[in-house]
Motif scaffolding. Structure first.
Motif, PDB file in Angstrom:
ATOM      1  N   ILE A   8       3.188  -9.938   5.702  1.00 33.18           N
ATOM      2  CA  ILE A   8       2.340  -9.437   6.711  1.00 33.18           C
ATOM      3  C   ILE A   8       3.075  -7.992   7.337  1.00 33.18           C
ATOM      4  O   ILE A   8       2.566  -7.301   7.482  1.00 33.18           O
ATOM      5  CB  ILE A   8       2.055 -10.527   7.849  1.00 33.18           C
ATOM      6  CG1 ILE A   8       0.890 -11.419   7.275  1.00 33.18           C
ATOM      7  CG2 ILE A   8       1.638  -9.874   9.188  1.00 33.18           C
ATOM      8  CD1 ILE A   8       0.801 -12.580   8.260  1.00 33.18           C
ATOM      9  N   ILE A   9       4.441  -8.143   7.473  1.00 28.00           N
ATOM     10  CA  ILE A   9       5.171  -7.295   7.860  1.00 28.00           C
ATOM     11  C   ILE A   9       4.971  -6.233   6.984  1.00 28.00           C
ATOM     12  O   ILE A   9       5.002  -5.007   7.336  1.00 28.00           O
ATOM     13  CB  ILE A   9       6.643  -7.625   8.219  1.00 28.00           C
ATOM     14  CG1 ILE A   9       6.617  -8.315   9.294  1.00 28.00           C
ATOM     15  CG2 ILE A   9       7.595  -6.757   8.415  1.00 28.00           C
ATOM     16  CD1 ILE A   9       8.078  -9.320   9.448  1.00 28.00           C
ATOM     17  N   ILE A  11       2.646  -5.441   4.796  1.00 26.46           N
ATOM     18  CA  ILE A  11       1.300  -4.979   4.965  1.00 26.46           C
ATOM     19  C   ILE A  11       1.228  -3.849   6.210  1.00 26.46           C
ATOM     20  O   ILE A  11       0.580  -2.910   6.117  1.00 26.46           O
ATOM     21  CB  ILE A  11       0.156  -5.959   4.754  1.00 26.46           C
ATOM     22  CG1 ILE A  11       0.277  -6.535   3.452  1.00 26.46           C
ATOM     23  CG2 ILE A  11      -1.279  -5.565   5.081  1.00 26.46           C
ATOM     24  CD1 ILE A  11      -0.529  -7.892   3.343  1.00 26.46           C
ATOM     25  N   VAL A  12       1.583  -4.281   7.261  1.00 24.94           N
ATOM     26  CA  VAL A  12       1.663  -3.782   8.304  1.00 24.94           C
ATOM     27  C   VAL A  12       2.245  -2.378   8.259  1.00 24.94           C
ATOM     28  O   VAL A  12       1.800  -1.299   8.995  1.00 24.94           O
ATOM     29  CB  VAL A  12       2.071  -4.555   9.703  1.00 24.94           C
ATOM     30  CG1 VAL A  12       2.247  -3.725  11.028  1.00 24.94           C
ATOM     31  CG2 VAL A  12       1.062  -5.713   9.806  1.00 24.94           C
ATOM     32  N   LEU A  13       3.714  -2.688   7.915  1.00 24.67           N
ATOM     33  CA  LEU A  13       4.495  -1.108   7.567  1.00 24.67           C
ATOM     34  C   LEU A  13       3.721  -0.193   6.619  1.00 24.67           C
ATOM     35  O   LEU A  13       3.601   1.021   6.831  1.00 24.67           O
ATOM     36  CB  LEU A  13       6.008  -1.661   7.094  1.00 24.67           C
ATOM     37  CG  LEU A  13       6.825  -2.282   8.066  1.00 24.67           C
ATOM     38  CD1 LEU A  13       8.068  -2.773   7.462  1.00 24.67           C
ATOM     39  CD2 LEU A  13       7.133  -1.300   9.088  1.00 24.67           C
ATOM     40  N   ALA A  15       0.506  -0.034   6.222  1.00 27.06           N
ATOM     41  CA  ALA A  15      -0.655   0.399   7.024  1.00 27.06           C
ATOM     42  C   ALA A  15      -0.171   1.573   7.914  1.00 27.06           C
ATOM     43  O   ALA A  15      -0.810   2.711   8.193  1.00 27.06           O
ATOM     44  CB  ALA A  15      -1.472  -0.644   7.938  1.00 27.06           C
ATOM     45  N   ILE A  16       1.023   1.414   8.593  1.00 28.85           N
ATOM     46  CA  ILE A  16       1.259   2.394   9.569  1.00 28.85           C
ATOM     47  C   ILE A  16       1.922   3.816   8.716  1.00 28.85           C
ATOM     48  O   ILE A  16       1.726   4.736   9.224  1.00 28.85           O
ATOM     49  CB  ILE A  16       2.693   1.905  10.389  1.00 28.85           C
ATOM     50  CG1 ILE A  16       2.152   0.672  11.299  1.00 28.85           C
ATOM     51  CG2 ILE A  16       3.470   2.844  11.243  1.00 28.85           C
ATOM     52  CD1 ILE A  16       3.350  -0.164  12.101  1.00 28.85           C
TER      53      ILE A  16
END
Length: 188
Positions: A8-9, A11-13, A15-16
């Motif tokens: 999740i981390i 994927i979030v990174l 995306a950012i």
């Protein structure tokens, strides 16, 4: 559970990072459009000054019909130019006709002394300076956009994000490059 949190981390990174790349490209794309618009505004301003200048010269040199027709054609080509390449070509043609117009003005001392003509020349000079500044700004933004599009990691994603091509620089055409390459002939 730890693997899911790590995924999740990541994927979030990603995306950012993707959003930052996209936003940077969009920002530079919009700035280049704005810079091009600034050039067209200044070119339009100059084109609007030309009929006044032609009218001032025509009063003194009414028999120089071909020059006035050339100026009108060059003005029309400049106003109808699409994109930097067309604008540069039209710009070169326009510069040549303006030189012819000023050469005619040189032959008429009364015209050169006319306050109206001098004011128009001063305004035209000011507009030319603004056009040069707008071109430099545009080319700087294009340079930044093209560089950002080509550097890693943005280069990997630029096509997927819809930024498939570099922007065109506003360049001097081949005829003007030859004139620039020659040293100026200064006589006293």
């Amino acid at each position: 559970m730890t693997v899911i949190v790590v995924l999740i981390i990541i994927i979030v990174l990603l995306a950012i990072i993707g959003a930052a790349m996209y936003n940077g490209l969009v920002r530079l794309n919009v700035r280049s459009d704005e810079a091009w618009s600034d050039i067209t505004v200044q070119l339009k301003r100059r084109a609007d000054l030309i009929p006044n200048l032609v009218n001032a010269v025509q009063g003194y040199a009414s028999h120089e019909k071909q020059i006035f027709e050339d100026v009108a054609a060059a003005r029309s080509a400049m106003l109808n130019a699409k994109g930097p390449a067309d604008a540069a070509k039209a710009e070169n043609q326009f510069q040549q006709t303006l030189k012819s117009l000023f050469a005619v003005a040189e032959a008429y001392p009364d015209l050169k002394a006319s306050q109206n003509f001098q004011d128009l020349q001063a305004e035209l000079t000011d507009t030319e300076d603004k056009i040069q500044a707008a071109r430099r700004f545009y080319n700087g933004v294009v340079r930044d956009f093209n560089t950002k599009r080509k550097v890693f990691p943005t280069s990997v994603f630029a096509n997927m994000l819809g930024f498939k091509a570099d922007k065109e620089f506003f360049e001097v055409d081949a005829g003007e490059q030859a004139a620039i390459a020659e040293p100026p002939d200064v006589k006293f």
